[in-house]
Design a protein around this motif. Structure first.
Motif, PDB file in Angstrom:
ATOM      1  N   LEU A  73     -30.150 -15.162 -25.985  1.00 48.53           N
ATOM      2  CA  LEU A  73     -28.900 -15.364 -25.252  1.00 48.53           C
ATOM      3  C   LEU A  73     -28.964 -16.611 -24.373  1.00 48.53           C
ATOM      4  CD1 LEU A  73     -28.053 -11.686 -24.223  1.00 48.53           C
ATOM      5  CD2 LEU A  73     -27.612 -12.900 -26.380  1.00 48.53           C
ATOM      6  N   GLU A  74     -30.116 -16.863 -23.776  1.00 57.65           N
ATOM      7  CA  GLU A  74     -30.263 -18.080 -22.973  1.00 57.65           C
ATOM      8  C   GLU A  74     -30.086 -19.330 -23.840  1.00 57.65           C
ATOM      9  OE1 GLU A  74     -33.315 -15.924 -19.813  1.00 57.65           O
ATOM     10  OE2 GLU A  74     -34.080 -17.427 -21.206  1.00 57.65           O
ATOM     11  N   THR A  75     -30.605 -19.275 -25.050  1.00 53.35           N
ATOM     12  CA  THR A  75     -30.454 -20.412 -25.963  1.00 53.35           C
ATOM     13  C   THR A  75     -29.002 -20.590 -26.386  1.00 53.35           C
ATOM     14  OG1 THR A  75     -32.708 -20.085 -26.786  1.00 53.35           O
ATOM     15  CG2 THR A  75     -31.207 -21.391 -28.154  1.00 53.35           C
ATOM     16  N   LEU A  76     -28.317 -19.492 -26.693  1.00 49.77           N
ATOM     17  CA  LEU A  76     -26.917 -19.579 -27.068  1.00 49.77           C
ATOM     18  C   LEU A  76     -26.069 -20.136 -25.924  1.00 49.77           C
ATOM     19  CD1 LEU A  76     -26.443 -16.273 -29.091  1.00 49.77           C
ATOM     20  CD2 LEU A  76     -26.199 -18.607 -29.977  1.00 49.77           C
ATOM     21  N   LEU A  77     -26.362 -19.727 -24.709  1.00 51.98           N
ATOM     22  CA  LEU A  77     -25.601 -20.236 -23.572  1.00 51.98           C
ATOM     23  C   LEU A  77     -25.910 -21.716 -23.321  1.00 51.98           C
ATOM     24  CD1 LEU A  77     -23.507 -19.526 -21.506  1.00 51.98           C
ATOM     25  CD2 LEU A  77     -25.308 -18.701 -19.979  1.00 51.98           C
ATOM     26  N   TYR A  78     -27.154 -22.106 -23.559  1.00 51.12           N
ATOM     27  CA  TYR A  78     -27.501 -23.533 -23.481  1.00 51.12           C
ATOM     28  C   TYR A  78     -26.649 -24.334 -24.468  1.00 51.12           C
ATOM     29  CZ  TYR A  78     -29.870 -27.732 -25.094  1.00 51.12           C
ATOM     30  OH  TYR A  78     -30.130 -29.012 -25.527  1.00 51.12           O
ATOM     31  N   LEU A 111     -39.921 -25.341 -29.484  1.00 53.10           N
ATOM     32  CA  LEU A 111     -39.814 -24.794 -28.128  1.00 53.10           C
ATOM     33  C   LEU A 111     -39.646 -23.283 -28.202  1.00 53.10           C
ATOM     34  CD1 LEU A 111     -39.450 -24.873 -25.085  1.00 53.10           C
ATOM     35  CD2 LEU A 111     -37.113 -25.705 -25.430  1.00 53.10           C
ATOM     36  N   PHE A 112     -40.646 -22.546 -27.724  1.00 53.85           N
ATOM     37  CA  PHE A 112     -40.645 -21.091 -27.754  1.00 53.85           C
ATOM     38  C   PHE A 112     -40.212 -20.538 -26.398  1.00 53.85           C
ATOM     39  CE2 PHE A 112     -43.454 -22.300 -31.172  1.00 53.85           C
ATOM     40  CZ  PHE A 112     -43.250 -21.337 -32.153  1.00 53.85           C
ATOM     41  N   VAL A 113     -39.188 -19.675 -26.418  1.00 52.66           N
ATOM     42  CA  VAL A 113     -38.626 -19.093 -25.201  1.00 52.66           C
ATOM     43  C   VAL A 113     -38.844 -17.583 -25.243  1.00 52.66           C
ATOM     44  CG1 VAL A 113     -36.585 -18.889 -23.745  1.00 52.66           C
ATOM     45  CG2 VAL A 113     -36.867 -20.907 -25.229  1.00 52.66           C
ATOM     46  N   PRO A 114     -39.594 -17.015 -24.297  1.00 49.25           N
ATOM     47  CA  PRO A 114     -39.892 -15.582 -24.331  1.00 49.25           C
ATOM     48  C   PRO A 114     -38.740 -14.730 -23.811  1.00 49.25           C
ATOM     49  CG  PRO A 114     -40.903 -16.554 -22.410  1.00 49.25           C
ATOM     50  CD  PRO A 114     -40.247 -17.687 -23.170  1.00 49.25           C
ATOM     51  N   GLY A 115     -38.920 -13.423 -23.906  1.00 51.69           N
ATOM     52  CA  GLY A 115     -37.910 -12.482 -23.452  1.00 51.69           C
ATOM     53  C   GLY A 115     -38.108 -12.062 -22.011  1.00 51.69           C
ATOM     54  N   TRP A 116     -37.370 -11.054 -21.638  1.00 48.04           N
ATOM     55  CA  TRP A 116     -37.324 -10.533 -20.266  1.00 48.04           C
ATOM     56  C   TRP A 116     -38.713 -10.145 -19.768  1.00 48.04           C
ATOM     57  CZ3 TRP A 116     -37.507  -5.155 -18.523  1.00 48.04           C
ATOM     58  CH2 TRP A 116     -37.015  -4.959 -17.233  1.00 48.04           C
ATOM     59  N   LEU A 117     -39.118 -10.738 -18.626  1.00 46.92           N
ATOM     60  CA  LEU A 117     -40.374 -10.476 -17.920  1.00 46.92           C
ATOM     61  C   LEU A 117     -41.612 -11.049 -18.609  1.00 46.92           C
ATOM     62  CD1 LEU A 117     -40.014  -6.737 -16.761  1.00 46.92           C
ATOM     63  CD2 LEU A 117     -39.070  -8.794 -15.706  1.00 46.92           C
ATOM     64  N   MET A 118     -41.476 -11.560 -19.823  1.00 43.73           N
ATOM     65  CA  MET A 118     -42.648 -11.932 -20.610  1.00 43.73           C
ATOM     66  C   MET A 118     -43.103 -13.371 -20.309  1.00 43.73           C
ATOM     67  SD  MET A 118     -43.569  -9.301 -22.374  1.00 43.73           S
ATOM     68  CE  MET A 118     -43.147  -8.315 -20.912  1.00 43.73           C
ATOM     69  N   LEU A 153     -33.397 -24.397 -19.275  1.00 41.20           N
ATOM     70  CA  LEU A 153     -33.741 -24.784 -20.639  1.00 41.20           C
ATOM     71  C   LEU A 153     -33.296 -26.221 -20.901  1.00 41.20           C
ATOM     72  CD1 LEU A 153     -35.033 -23.640 -23.185  1.00 41.20           C
ATOM     73  CD2 LEU A 153     -32.800 -22.744 -23.858  1.00 41.20           C
ATOM     74  N   ASN A 154     -32.120 -26.556 -20.454  1.00 37.20           N
ATOM     75  CA  ASN A 154     -31.650 -27.934 -20.589  1.00 37.20           C
ATOM     76  C   ASN A 154     -32.533 -28.894 -19.803  1.00 37.20           C
ATOM     77  OD1 ASN A 154     -29.522 -29.996 -21.301  1.00 37.20           O
ATOM     78  ND2 ASN A 154     -29.370 -30.070 -19.080  1.00 37.20           N
ATOM     79  N   ASP A 155     -32.905 -28.506 -18.596  1.00 39.22           N
ATOM     80  CA  ASP A 155     -33.785 -29.350 -17.781  1.00 39.22           C
ATOM     81  C   ASP A 155     -35.118 -29.602 -18.483  1.00 39.22           C
ATOM     82  OD1 ASP A 155     -31.857 -29.418 -15.801  1.00 39.22           O
ATOM     83  OD2 ASP A 155     -32.812 -27.895 -14.548  1.00 39.22           O
ATOM     84  N   LEU A 156     -35.669 -28.568 -19.113  1.00 41.48           N
ATOM     85  CA  LEU A 156     -36.932 -28.724 -19.830  1.00 41.48           C
ATOM     86  C   LEU A 156     -36.778 -29.675 -21.011  1.00 41.48           C
ATOM     87  CD1 LEU A 156     -39.854 -28.058 -20.515  1.00 41.48           C
ATOM     88  CD2 LEU A 156     -39.048 -25.956 -21.627  1.00 41.48           C
ATOM     89  N   ILE A 157     -35.710 -29.515 -21.781  1.00 41.66           N
ATOM     90  CA  ILE A 157     -35.490 -30.388 -22.942  1.00 41.66           C
ATOM     91  C   ILE A 157     -35.309 -31.833 -22.496  1.00 41.66           C
ATOM     92  CG2 ILE A 157     -33.853 -30.904 -24.800  1.00 41.66           C
ATOM     93  CD1 ILE A 157     -33.470 -27.816 -25.054  1.00 41.66           C
ATOM     94  N   TYR A 179     -46.142 -28.620 -15.349  1.00 39.60           N
ATOM     95  CA  TYR A 179     -45.059 -28.163 -14.480  1.00 39.60           C
ATOM     96  C   TYR A 179     -44.003 -29.258 -14.384  1.00 39.60           C
ATOM     97  CZ  TYR A 179     -48.052 -24.356 -12.826  1.00 39.60           C
ATOM     98  OH  TYR A 179     -48.848 -23.241 -12.753  1.00 39.60           O
ATOM     99  N   PHE A 180     -42.778 -28.854 -14.146  1.00 39.95           N
ATOM    100  CA  PHE A 180     -41.710 -29.793 -13.822  1.00 39.95           C
ATOM    101  C   PHE A 180     -40.775 -29.101 -12.837  1.00 39.95           C
ATOM    102  CE2 PHE A 180     -39.713 -27.198 -16.981  1.00 39.95           C
ATOM    103  CZ  PHE A 180     -38.348 -27.271 -16.762  1.00 39.95           C
ATOM    104  N   THR A 181     -39.889 -29.866 -12.226  1.00 39.94           N
ATOM    105  CA  THR A 181     -38.967 -29.307 -11.239  1.00 39.94           C
ATOM    106  C   THR A 181     -37.565 -29.261 -11.826  1.00 39.94           C
ATOM    107  OG1 THR A 181     -40.299 -30.175  -9.414  1.00 39.94           O
ATOM    108  CG2 THR A 181     -38.033 -29.537  -8.909  1.00 39.94           C
ATOM    109  N   SER A 182     -36.952 -28.093 -11.765  1.00 37.60           N
ATOM    110  CA  SER A 182     -35.599 -27.914 -12.296  1.00 37.60           C
ATOM    111  C   SER A 182     -34.589 -28.662 -11.438  1.00 37.60           C
ATOM    112  CB  SER A 182     -35.239 -26.430 -12.338  1.00 37.60           C
ATOM    113  OG  SER A 182     -35.100 -25.925 -11.024  1.00 37.60           O
ATOM    114  N   SER A 183     -33.373 -28.784 -11.934  1.00 41.43           N
ATOM    115  CA  SER A 183     -32.335 -29.518 -11.219  1.00 41.43           C
ATOM    116  C   SER A 183     -31.917 -28.843  -9.918  1.00 41.43           C
ATOM    117  CB  SER A 183     -31.111 -29.723 -12.119  1.00 41.43           C
ATOM    118  OG  SER A 183     -30.653 -28.489 -12.647  1.00 41.43           O
ATOM    119  N   ASP A 184     -32.301 -27.562  -9.724  1.00 46.46           N
ATOM    120  CA  ASP A 184     -32.032 -26.907  -8.439  1.00 46.46           C
ATOM    121  C   ASP A 184     -33.309 -26.730  -7.626  1.00 46.46           C
ATOM    122  OD1 ASP A 184     -33.168 -24.905  -9.984  1.00 46.46           O
ATOM    123  OD2 ASP A 184     -31.885 -23.321  -9.171  1.00 46.46           O
TER     124      ASP A 184
END
Length: 290
Positions: free
Chosen positions: A130-135, A56-63, A108-112, A35-40
């Motif tokens: 989309l989350e990756t593209l926005l990152y 780094l594997f990022v799942p989809g909606w609800l998964m 995602l940035n916080d995790l990296i 676990y880690f704590t996000s910037s918020d």
């Protein structure tokens, strides 16, 4: 009593020795939960296996992160593999705030930043694309070695057709609707136990959060501009509904490889995991050695 204890100890040692030998032979690795704590201030969860270059594997909606189980087991032999539980999904904190694509790109940035890897290969699926593209749009791609996008539109032409609908407006029987959505992600038979487990995982996300996550305030042209701006190597693995986008992207964008999974469902890395793992393995072998 001493003889019994010694016998138990000897038996346990034999079992441990067998497991250790098996791991050496099979090159197996142990999964770790972190676990880690996000910037918020939100507590976020991820799973790790293996050592080496970071995937780094990022799942989809609800998964949940564990939907990448086949990839964790396979790639954990030769890579440092991370599967992420985005906020309000899996074992991450359920929170009423930040359930939107902007905040999850920050997560995602916080995790990296948290894992302190020199570079990462990001494998995003569905909403994770989309989350990756926005990152990348927000933080750049300096820490990205390569990208793997799985079955979501990236804004290229033609627009996707025949995409599955999702239960995003509070159906009368949410569990039934989510169960139907989960089943729709697969073309190959999945066990009732697996589908029940995955439905339960999807149901963890509160209804309001699940609705908020599907509010995407960006036009298709936004995603297209991001993917053409980054020069990182890209593997684009899609089902037939996105074949046209994949072919155009390969033709117009240098460094793009594509794979079309004609017989797989949206969760193609589960449906046809052996082929997906083989293709990803070859892409990584080529990309990370260049």
């Amino acid at each position: 009593m001493r003889r019994k204890i010694n016998g138990l100890w000897n038996s346990n040692c034999l079992v441990l020795l067998f497991v250790m030998c098996t791991c050496v032979i099979d090159n197996c690795v142990a999964e770790e939960s972190h676990y880690f704590t996000s910037s918020d201030g939100v507590r976020l969860h991820y799973i790790t296996e293996g050592t080496g270059e970071t995937l780094l594997f990022v799942p989809g909606w609800l998964m949940p992160a564990d939907i990448w189980r086949h990839q964790l087991e396979y790639f954990g032999r030769n890579y440092h593999v991370i599967a992420f539980d985005p906020r309000s999904q899996g074992d991450s904190q359920l929170t009423p705030s930040g359930n939107n694509i902007r905040r999850r790109a920050e997560d995602l940035n916080d995790l990296i930043e948290h894992i302190q890897a020199r570079r990462v290969v990001i494998i995003g699926w569905s909403l994770g694309v989309l989350e990756t593209l926005l990152y990348i749009r927000t933080h750049g791609d300096a820490k990205v070695a390569a990208l793997v996008f799985v079955d979501n539109s990236v804004g290229e032409e033609p627009p996707p057709q025949g995409r599955a609908t999702v239960p995003d407006r509070g159906p009368r029987d949410r569990e039934r609707e989510v169960a139907d959505f989960v089943r729709s992600m697969f073309n190959s038979p999945q066990s009732p136990e697996y589908l029940t487990w995955l439905t339960g995982e999807a149901m963890r996300t509160p209804l309001e959060a699940s609705i908020s996550l599907l509010s995407i305030p960006y036009p298709r042209t936004f995603w297209r501009s991001v993917i053409y701006k980054t020069r990182k190597p890209l593997l684009y693995a899609v089902t037939t509904s996105l074949r046209g986008q994949a072919e155009n992207l390969r033709r117009k964008r240098k460094g793009t490889s594509i794979e079309v999974f004609a017989d797989a469902g949206h969760a193609l890395f589960v449906d046809d995991y052996e082929r997906f793992n083989s293709i990803l393995d070859a892409f990584l072998d080529k990309t990370l050695k260049e």
